[in-house]
Design an enzyme around this catalytic site. Structure first.
Site, PDB file in Angstrom:
ATOM      1  N   ASP A   1      -2.380   6.140  -3.208  1.00  0.00           N
ATOM      2  CA  ASP A   1      -1.119   5.241  -3.049  1.00  0.00           C
ATOM      3  C   ASP A   1      -0.734   4.206  -3.650  1.00  0.00           C
ATOM      4  OD1 ASP A   1      -3.738   4.001  -2.302  1.00  0.00           O
ATOM      5  OD2 ASP A   1      -3.157   3.212  -0.361  1.00  0.00           O
TER       6      ASP A   1
ATOM      7  N   ASP B   1      -0.853   1.223  -3.996  1.00  0.00           N
ATOM      8  CA  ASP B   1      -1.867   0.085  -4.423  1.00  0.00           C
ATOM      9  C   ASP B   1      -3.756   1.269  -4.359  1.00  0.00           C
ATOM     10  OD1 ASP B   1      -3.055   0.471  -1.947  1.00  0.00           O
ATOM     11  OD2 ASP B   1      -3.679  -1.642  -1.598  1.00  0.00           O
TER      12      ASP B   1
ATOM     13  N   SER C   1       0.812  -0.895  -0.285  1.00  0.00           N
ATOM     14  CA  SER C   1       0.356   0.419   0.261  1.00  0.00           C
ATOM     15  C   SER C   1       0.966   1.354  -0.045  1.00  0.00           C
ATOM     16  CB  SER C   1      -1.265  -0.035   1.331  1.00  0.00           C
ATOM     17  OG  SER C   1      -1.838   0.916   1.248  1.00  0.00           O
TER      18      SER C   1
END
Length: 444
Positions: free
Chosen positions: A239, A241, A102
Site C-alpha cells: 500500500d 506507506d 497509507s
C-alpha cells in the site's frame, strides 16, 4: 467530541481537514508534551513521509512546529512507515513523525507519531497532545530554536536492517512487486534485489499524484496480470506507506494476510522463533486460520480489529508474530509496526528454504467462505445485546458447529451492526448471514 487521533493517527483531506496550521500545532504540542516530561536535554525528532504531493507541505509544517518548540529535526525523506519507526530507534530520536495516509487516495494525508524506540504513542499521550494544541506558550529563541538536518543514507540504513532480519537468500525467485507508486518504490525493489531475487518493479514511479491510483494492495488485478505475463513465482502488492503486503501465487491466485500469517507461523515454530508457540490475530481473521493453527499446534490469540490492538497484545505477551487479514504483519523481533517489505522478504525466504511454491505453502490453511453484512440499526449496542439476537446467534452457531463461525460487531463510528458468518460453503454463509441480519434489523 471525537478524538483528534484515530486508530492510525490524524488523517483527513490535506489542506482542508488536515491543514498545515493543524500539522504545525500537532507537532509543536507533541514537542511540548515531551519537554514537560524531561527538559534536561535537547530533544530530537525524526520526520518522514510518503510521496504524495501534500506531504511536502505538511513536512514543512511539521518541521516548523517541532523546531519552534526547540526540537532538532532529522528529515529522512520518502520512506515506508516501518522504516521511519525503525530509524527512530536506530538514530536515537525521541519522537518520530510519519506523514502518510497509507492506502487512502492521494488527496488525503495523515500524521502518525512514534515514541522513542519506534512504538506507537499510547492513547493517553495522544489525547494530551490534542488537549494542548492551542496553548499560549513562550517559544524558545536564539540558539534554543531547533535545527534541521537531512539523513541522506536513510534508505540504505533501512534496507541493511531488512537484510539482517532476513538472512535467507532469494536467488532463483522471480517476483513482481507493485509499489503502489508509494513509499516503498525505492526501498522495496532494492531490498528484494539485494536479497537475490529477480525483481520486476511495477508502479514504482511516484510523481506525487499517482499514489494508490488504481494500484497496490487494494487493486490486485494489475499485479496478478503481471505475474502471469512475466512468468514470475509470485507477486507482492504494497500500500502507499508499505506497512502491509498481500501476495499472489504463480497462477495469479491471491494469498491474503491470514494465509501469510499461517505460513510464517508454521515456519517460525519450526525454527523456534515463535514465542510461546502463539500467533496474534484479530477477531476478523478467517476461521480457516484458527483451524490450521490448531492442526499445527500453534495457539491463536485474538484482539479487536486494528493493528494497534495486535501490537498491544504482542508487547503485553512477549509474542513474536501477529497481524491482520489485510496484510499488516508484525514481527516484533525485527520491527515495531507492520512492515510489508519485511513480510515479503520472510515469505520469499520460506519459499527459498523449503523449495516449495507459494501456492503449495498457502495450503497451510484453507480459507472458509466469509460473508459480511452491514445492518443499519437505531441503537447498535441495544441491537447486539438483545436476547432474540443472542438466541439467533446461538442457533446459527449450533448449526455450523466447528466448521463455521458467527461474529456480530457494532461499528465504532456508525449505527451499524456488522454480521459476519463463515461456513463450509458460500451459500450456507450467505443464507445464515442474511437470516441473522433480519433478526438484528428488527430490533427497535
Amino acid at each position: 467530541m471525537s478524538r483528534l487521533f484515530g486508530t492510525d493517527g490524524v488523517r483527513g483531506l490535506a489542506n482542508s481537514d488536515l491543514t498545515p496550521e493543524l500539522a504545525l500545532s500537532v507537532a509543536a504540542a507533541a514537542a511540548r508534551v515531551l519537554y514537560d516530561r524531561d527538559d534536561s536535554r535537547r530533544r530530537v525528532a525524526l520526520v518522514g513521509r510518503d510521496p504524495r504531493a501534500s506531504g511536502e507541505m505538511l513536512e514543512a509544517a511539521v518541521t516548523a512546529g517541532l523546531t519552534s518548540a526547540g526540537m532538532d529535526v532529522l528529515r529522512v525523506g520518502v520512506l515506508p512507515t516501518p522504516a521511519v519507526a525503525y530509524l527512530v530507534g536506530e538514530l536515537g530520536a525521541d519522537i518520530g513523525v510519519m506523514i502518510s495516509a497509507s492506502h487512502n487516495p492521494m488527496p488525503d494525508n495523515g500524521i502518525k507519531l512514534f515514541a522513542a524506540g519506534g512504538h506507537k504513542l499510547p492513547d493517553a499521550v495522544e489525547d494530551e497532545i490534542a488537549a494542548r494544541l492551542h496553548e499560549d506558550v513562550q517559544r524558545p529563541t536564539g540558539s534554543h530554536v531547533g535545527r534541521v538536518r537531512d539523513v541522506p543514507d536513510s534508505v540504505q540504513r533501512y534496507v541493511d536492517h531488512l537484510l539482517v532480519a532476513t538472512p535467507q537468500r532469494l536467488d532463483g525467485i522471480r517476483v513482481v512487486v507493485d509499489c503502489a507508486n508509494g513509499a516503498a518504490s525505492g526501498a522495496g525493489p532494492e531490498a528484494y534485489r539485494r536479497a537475490g531475487a529477480d525483481v520486476v518493479a511495477l508502479h514504482a514511479d511516484p510523481d506525487g499524484l499517482n499514489i494508490n491510483d488504481g494500484v497496490g494492495s487494494t487493486h490486485l488485478d494489475k499485479v496478478r496480470a503481471a505475474v502471469l505475463e512475466h512468468g514470475a513465482d509470485l507477486g507482492i502488492a504494497h500500500d502507499g506507506d508499505a506497512d502491509r503486503c498481500l501476495a499472489v501465487d504463480a497462477a495469479g491466485e491471491v494469498v491474503d494476510g491470514d494465509q501469510i500469517l499461517a505460513i510464517l507461523a508454521v515456519a517460525m515454530k519450526e525454527t523456534g522463533e515463535l514465542a510461546d508457540e502463539t500467533l496474534v490475530a484479530t477477531v476478523m481473521s478467517n476461521l480457516g486460520l484458527h483451524l490450521a493453527m490448531r492442526d499445527h499446534g500453534v495457539k491463536l490469540r485474538t484482539t479487536k480489529v486494528g493493528d494497534r490492538y495486535v501490537l498491544e497484545e504482542l508487547r503485553a505477551g512477549g509474542f513474536s508474530l501477529g497481524g491482520e487479514q489485510s496484510g499488516h504483519v508484525v514481527l516484533p523481533g525485527h520491527a515495531t509496526t507492520g512492515d510489508g517489505v519485511l513480510t515479503a522478504l520472510r515469505l520469499m525466504g520460506r519459499m527459498a528454504a523449503t523449495g516449495e511454491t507459494l501456492a503449495a505453502l498457502a495450503t497451510t490453511m484453507v480459507r472458509l467462505p466469509q460473508v459480511l453484512v452491514n445492518v443499519k440499526v437505531v441503537d447498535r449496542s441495544l441491537a447486539v445485546a438483545a436476547p432474540e439476537v443472542s438466541e439467533a446467534v446461538a442457533a446459527a452457531e449450533a448449526e455450523l458447529g466447528e466448521q463455521g463461525r458467527v461474529l456480530l460487531r457494532p461499528s465504532g463510528t456508525e449505527q451499524l451492526v456488522r454480521v459476519m458468518v463463515e461456513a463450509p460453503s458460500e451459500e450456507v454463509a450467505d443464507a445464515t448471514a442474511r437470516r441473522l441480519a433480519e433478526v438484528v434489523a428488527a430490533i427497535r
